[in-house]
Design a protein around this motif. Sequence first.
Motif, PDB file in Angstrom:
ATOM      1  N   ALA A 265       0.829  -1.207   0.000  1.00 25.56           N
ATOM      2  CA  ALA A 265       0.000   0.000   0.000  1.00 25.56           C
ATOM      3  C   ALA A 265       0.863   1.256   0.000  1.00 25.56           C
ATOM      4  O   ALA A 265       0.618   2.207  -0.749  1.00 25.56           O
ATOM      5  CB  ALA A 265      -0.928  -0.010   1.214  1.00 25.56           C
ATOM      6  N   SER A 271      -4.981   1.577  -3.533  1.00 28.23           N
ATOM      7  CA  SER A 271      -5.771   0.495  -2.948  1.00 28.23           C
ATOM      8  C   SER A 271      -5.980  -0.628  -3.947  1.00 28.23           C
ATOM      9  O   SER A 271      -5.977  -1.807  -3.584  1.00 28.23           O
ATOM     10  CB  SER A 271      -7.132   1.039  -2.485  1.00 28.23           C
ATOM     11  OG  SER A 271      -6.992   1.996  -1.468  1.00 28.23           O
ATOM     12  N   THR A 387      -3.743   5.903   2.043  1.00 26.39           N
ATOM     13  CA  THR A 387      -3.765   4.667   1.260  1.00 26.39           C
ATOM     14  C   THR A 387      -3.470   3.451   2.140  1.00 26.39           C
ATOM     15  O   THR A 387      -4.073   2.393   1.977  1.00 26.39           O
ATOM     16  CB  THR A 387      -2.742   4.731   0.117  1.00 26.39           C
ATOM     17  OG1 THR A 387      -3.023   5.858  -0.702  1.00 26.39           O
ATOM     18  CG2 THR A 387      -2.804   3.466  -0.738  1.00 26.39           C
ATOM     19  N   ASN A 390      -6.680   2.808   3.963  1.00 24.26           N
ATOM     20  CA  ASN A 390      -7.713   2.380   3.021  1.00 24.26           C
ATOM     21  C   ASN A 390      -7.522   0.928   2.619  1.00 24.26           C
ATOM     22  O   ASN A 390      -8.449   0.107   2.688  1.00 24.26           O
ATOM     23  CB  ASN A 390      -7.673   3.250   1.759  1.00 24.26           C
ATOM     24  CG  ASN A 390      -8.169   4.655   1.998  1.00 24.26           C
ATOM     25  OD1 ASN A 390      -8.825   4.935   3.000  1.00 24.26           O
ATOM     26  ND2 ASN A 390      -7.852   5.553   1.080  1.00 24.26           N
ATOM     27  N   ALA A 391      -6.312   0.614   2.164  1.00 24.05           N
ATOM     28  CA  ALA A 391      -6.040  -0.720   1.619  1.00 24.05           C
ATOM     29  C   ALA A 391      -5.920  -1.768   2.708  1.00 24.05           C
ATOM     30  O   ALA A 391      -6.481  -2.863   2.600  1.00 24.05           O
ATOM     31  CB  ALA A 391      -4.758  -0.679   0.782  1.00 24.05           C
TER      32      ALA A 391
END
Length: 417
Positions: A265, A271, A387, A390-391
């Motif tokens: 990430a 993502s 990120t 998120n990921a």
Amino acid sequence: MNLNNTRSGGFLKNYKSILLLLGGILAGSILGLVFGKDVEVIKPLGDIFLNLLFTAIIPLLFFTIASSIASLEKTEKLGKLFGIVIGVFLTTVLISAILMIVGVLLFPIQQDIIISKIPLEMVKTGSAGMQITQLLTANDFFELLSRKNMLALIIFSFLIGFASLHSGEKGKDFSRFLNSGNEVMKQLLHLIMKIAPIGLGAYFAYQVGIFGPQLFGAYAKPLGLYYAVCAFYFVVFFSLYAFLAGGTLGFKVFWRNNITPSLTALGTCSSIATIPANLEGAEQIKIPVHIRNMVIPLGAPLHKDGSSMSSIIKIAVIFAMFGKDFTDPSTLLMAIGITVIVSVVEGGIPNGGYIGEILAITVYGFPMEQALPAAMIIGTLVDPMATLLNANGDLVSAMLVTRIAEGKKWLSEKGAI
């Protein structure tokens, strides 16, 4: 040697857009420091970039949302599992947003520089019912094409998507039109963002030229707060989620198999690019194949803990820059609602965070031309951490979904590595 060159090239490729934006901001800052108010001559370059972005927003939002809903045919029969997935996604997004709000309330963003004396646009007037009506709907189709009615456009786009989905074979041609329009608008945004380093550089040159070097402190404070709160959320709350999903064993297997997805990430700042690493990690944790194959790919565009937290910090920064109170309960509730919408809308769009920023600015009625560049600069600088959350949040969410769908003994029964 070749491996190092490959890694270096991969890093430059993945972070190229961010590095160019930072380079543009740095160059603009230097110009502002050197030439002062005389740098105002290049301000039109920033205005041109913003105007291009504004004109692309409305069709981009419509095609992205409508096409994504119209393409849900393959998942509409998953029923209960789909409901669990969405429930977990929304819960973690809300928790992350609330945590960032708590951070902002505990460590207020004090802004000494008020970037505008322009009064806020009084878009919402009248009774509470009228305000809600004006916020959620437009009384004529052409009014949907104004960025002042973006929330109404989003709702309309969802309805168009569902209508297309339920039209069956007769609506296939329209669905293909939506998908085609989505791809075209993505490419248009990609082309516009190529001049973002010049546009933001010109904007930042103007801001530094007018307000001086102290402008940097205005961004340093919220950035420090964002990274600190996100690091706390990543370590503490992801650990808590893993523990809730599988007890002590869940905590251990999550962090044992989380290193590669985390580094991916950060290394790709995407993502979508982290999906293979997340799927591999989910396989090692022994998450059932039908769950991981749904949660991980669906989470990449829809599940955005980091983006929800960045949305809050951007809103707080804009309120501070305009000298407005961010602590009002209605303001905070609206901010939470915006983060949920942003987490859904931005996933399928390159640089989709900017769409969320425009939505937030529109809802609160700030002058777009002055508020958006500041939000974009914050968004660029927080992107790596956003990120990561998120990921990486997709992997631990897959564990939570499995716990709810399969029962509390799922992990010991699967014999996770």
